[in-house]
Design a protein around this motif. Structure first.
Motif, mmCIF file in Angstrom:
data_model
loop_
_atom_site.group_PDB
_atom_site.id
_atom_site.type_symbol
_atom_site.label_atom_id
_atom_site.label_comp_id
_atom_site.label_asym_id
_atom_site.label_seq_id
_atom_site.Cartn_x
_atom_site.Cartn_y
_atom_site.Cartn_z
ATOM 1 N N LEU A 1 -5.144 10.618 -5.855
ATOM 2 C CA LEU A 1 -4.631 9.278 -5.615
ATOM 3 C C LEU A 1 -4.744 8.937 -4.133
ATOM 4 O O LEU A 1 -4.313 9.704 -3.270
ATOM 5 N N SER A 2 -5.316 7.762 -3.827
ATOM 6 C CA SER A 2 -5.533 7.353 -2.442
ATOM 7 C C SER A 2 -4.329 6.599 -1.883
ATOM 8 O O SER A 2 -3.719 5.783 -2.577
ATOM 9 N N THR A 3 -4.017 6.846 -0.621
ATOM 10 C CA THR A 3 -2.913 6.141 0.034
ATOM 11 C C THR A 3 -3.238 4.669 0.259
ATOM 12 O O THR A 3 -2.353 3.875 0.580
ATOM 13 N N SER A 4 -4.507 4.282 0.101
ATOM 14 C CA SER A 4 -4.889 2.877 0.268
ATOM 15 C C SER A 4 -4.616 2.048 -0.988
ATOM 16 O O SER A 4 -4.729 0.821 -0.965
ATOM 17 N N GLN A 5 -4.245 2.709 -2.092
ATOM 18 C CA GLN A 5 -3.895 1.997 -3.317
ATOM 19 C C GLN A 5 -2.604 1.197 -3.122
ATOM 20 O O GLN A 5 -1.760 1.534 -2.279
ATOM 21 N N TYR A 6 -2.465 0.120 -3.914
ATOM 22 C CA TYR A 6 -1.276 -0.725 -3.871
ATOM 23 C C TYR A 6 -0.405 -0.437 -5.100
ATOM 24 O O TYR A 6 -0.917 -0.333 -6.220
ATOM 25 N N LEU A 7 0.892 -0.333 -4.876
ATOM 26 C CA LEU A 7 1.830 -0.169 -5.984
ATOM 27 C C LEU A 7 2.098 -1.534 -6.604
ATOM 28 O O LEU A 7 2.663 -2.418 -5.959
ATOM 29 N N THR A 8 1.687 -1.719 -7.849
ATOM 30 C CA THR A 8 1.800 -3.025 -8.495
ATOM 31 C C THR A 8 2.911 -3.101 -9.533
ATOM 32 O O THR A 8 3.406 -4.191 -9.827
ATOM 33 N N THR A 9 3.321 -1.955 -10.091
ATOM 34 C CA THR A 9 4.287 -1.970 -11.186
ATOM 35 C C THR A 9 5.205 -0.757 -11.116
ATOM 36 O O THR A 9 4.740 0.361 -10.895
ATOM 37 N N VAL A 10 6.503 -1.003 -11.340
ATOM 38 C CA VAL A 10 7.476 0.081 -11.519
ATOM 39 C C VAL A 10 8.358 -0.301 -12.701
ATOM 40 O O VAL A 10 9.063 -1.312 -12.665
ATOM 41 N N GLN B 1 0.843 -1.184 0.000
ATOM 42 C CA GLN B 1 0.000 0.000 0.000
ATOM 43 C C GLN B 1 0.885 1.243 0.000
ATOM 44 O O GLN B 1 1.969 1.257 0.593
ATOM 45 N N LEU B 2 0.424 2.288 -0.677
ATOM 46 C CA LEU B 2 1.219 3.506 -0.773
ATOM 47 C C LEU B 2 1.552 4.065 0.605
ATOM 48 O O LEU B 2 2.639 4.620 0.814
ATOM 49 N N SER B 3 0.634 3.912 1.550
ATOM 50 C CA SER B 3 0.856 4.416 2.905
ATOM 51 C C SER B 3 1.997 3.692 3.615
ATOM 52 O O SER B 3 2.561 4.207 4.593
ATOM 53 N N ALA B 4 2.359 2.494 3.139
ATOM 54 C CA ALA B 4 3.397 1.689 3.793
ATOM 55 C C ALA B 4 4.761 1.821 3.127
ATOM 56 O O ALA B 4 5.751 1.290 3.634
ATOM 57 N N ILE B 5 4.829 2.524 2.007
ATOM 58 C CA ILE B 5 6.093 2.665 1.289
ATOM 59 C C ILE B 5 6.896 3.819 1.883
ATOM 60 O O ILE B 5 6.399 4.933 2.022
ATOM 61 N N GLN B 6 8.141 3.536 2.230
ATOM 62 C CA GLN B 6 9.020 4.568 2.770
ATOM 63 C C GLN B 6 9.744 5.320 1.659
ATOM 64 O O GLN B 6 9.810 6.543 1.667
ATOM 65 N N ASN B 7 10.293 4.593 0.715
ATOM 66 C CA ASN B 7 10.973 5.237 -0.405
ATOM 67 C C ASN B 7 11.077 4.278 -1.584
ATOM 68 O O ASN B 7 10.977 3.064 -1.418
ATOM 69 N N ILE B 8 11.274 4.877 -2.752
ATOM 70 C CA ILE B 8 11.538 4.121 -3.981
ATOM 71 C C ILE B 8 12.774 4.764 -4.598
ATOM 72 O O ILE B 8 12.682 5.681 -5.423
ATOM 73 N N ASP B 9 13.926 4.330 -4.156
ATOM 74 C CA ASP B 9 15.179 4.932 -4.612
ATOM 75 C C ASP B 9 15.456 4.516 -6.053
ATOM 76 O O ASP B 9 15.468 3.326 -6.379
#
Length: 258
Positions: free
Chosen positions: A226-235, A105-113
């Protein structure tokens, strides 16, 4: 005499055989051959290289070819050579897809370096971009609902937009946003399946980008819809190619999620 020589050899042996082990594992063995198939894939460590030529049938001729050059730790070097003639719309998005630590979930992501150093040679005029492409869903591994693009370069292309200026150019929903050491305009619209947010540089290109991609997500959750409850599925990161001929060389490409 014999026993003294044997003792000396045994004492020296650990130093003789230990020295070369130091660099083992830093550079990993990967498939470095060139691939040109419409849906070819190459796995390299935590990444998959996708030759995603989904718009190929809209071109009168052309193809996209790519190869991994090397992998060292999380740093991937790779190259994409493409040429497209005729038709309209994007023909290919040859990209590097991250396979690790997704579906948070976006709320749980600290960083995407992220770090990406690239160069490009072209033949004549091209229509393309160089961009990160992220997707989110309402559930882990679910269907895409939002697409977030971060354009490091725009070559005569244009973002999806629901608003346009009187001269027909896309109109940003927010301007002059400072994120990751650069200034961006944000465009918003729909591709028919997903909401699309596109960050474009206000000027120039970012051929040596280093920053936290999560800052873009945080901006969208705090200032857009964009909601913080969304899940990051692809980068992913690559080049959306529409027409022309180019060679994209990435000497550094690295993405890690925490």
């Amino acid at each position: 005499m014999f026993s003294k020589k044997l003792t000396a050899i045994l004492l020296l042996a650990p130093f003789v055989f230990a020295a070369p082990v130091e660099d083992v594992g830093k550079r990993q063995s990967v498939d470095t051959s060139q691939h040109c198939g419409q849906w070819d894939t190459v796995t390299a460590g935590q990444y998959t290289m996708y030759l995603d030529q989904w718009g190929k049938d809209n071109a009168s001729s052309g193809q996209s070819c790519a190869n991994v050059v090397s992998l060292s730790g999380t740093n991937l070097a790779w190259q994409n050579t493409w040429t497209w003639q005729g038709g309209s719309g994007v023909k290919s998005y040859t990209n590097i897809n991250l396979n690790a630590n997704l579906n948070k979930q976006l709320s749980a992501i600290q960083n995407i370096d992220a770090a990406w150093s690239w160069s490009q040679t072209t033949s004549g005029s091209i229509v393309a971009n160089v961009a990160y492409d992220l997707f989110t869903s309402s559930s882990a591994g679910g269907s895409n609902q939002n697409e977030i693009m971060i354009w490091l370069a725009n070559f005569n292309a244009g973002p999806i937009s629901s608003q346009y200026n009187s001269d027909g150019t896309p109109k940003p929903v927010a301007s002059n946003i400072s994120i990751a050491g650069h200034t961006w305009n944000l465009y918003s619209g729909s591709n028919g399946a997903n909401n699309v947010f596109s960050f474009l540089l206000t000027s120039g290109t970012a051929q040596s980008f280093s920053g936290d991609l999560n800052l873009f997500l945080k901006y969208l959750t705090s200032s857009q819809t964009l909601s913080t409850s969304q899940y990051l599925t692809t980068v992913q990161g690559g080049s959306e190619a529409t027409s022309g001929t180019a060679v994209l060389t990435s000497s550094t490409y690295s993405v890690t999620i925490a």
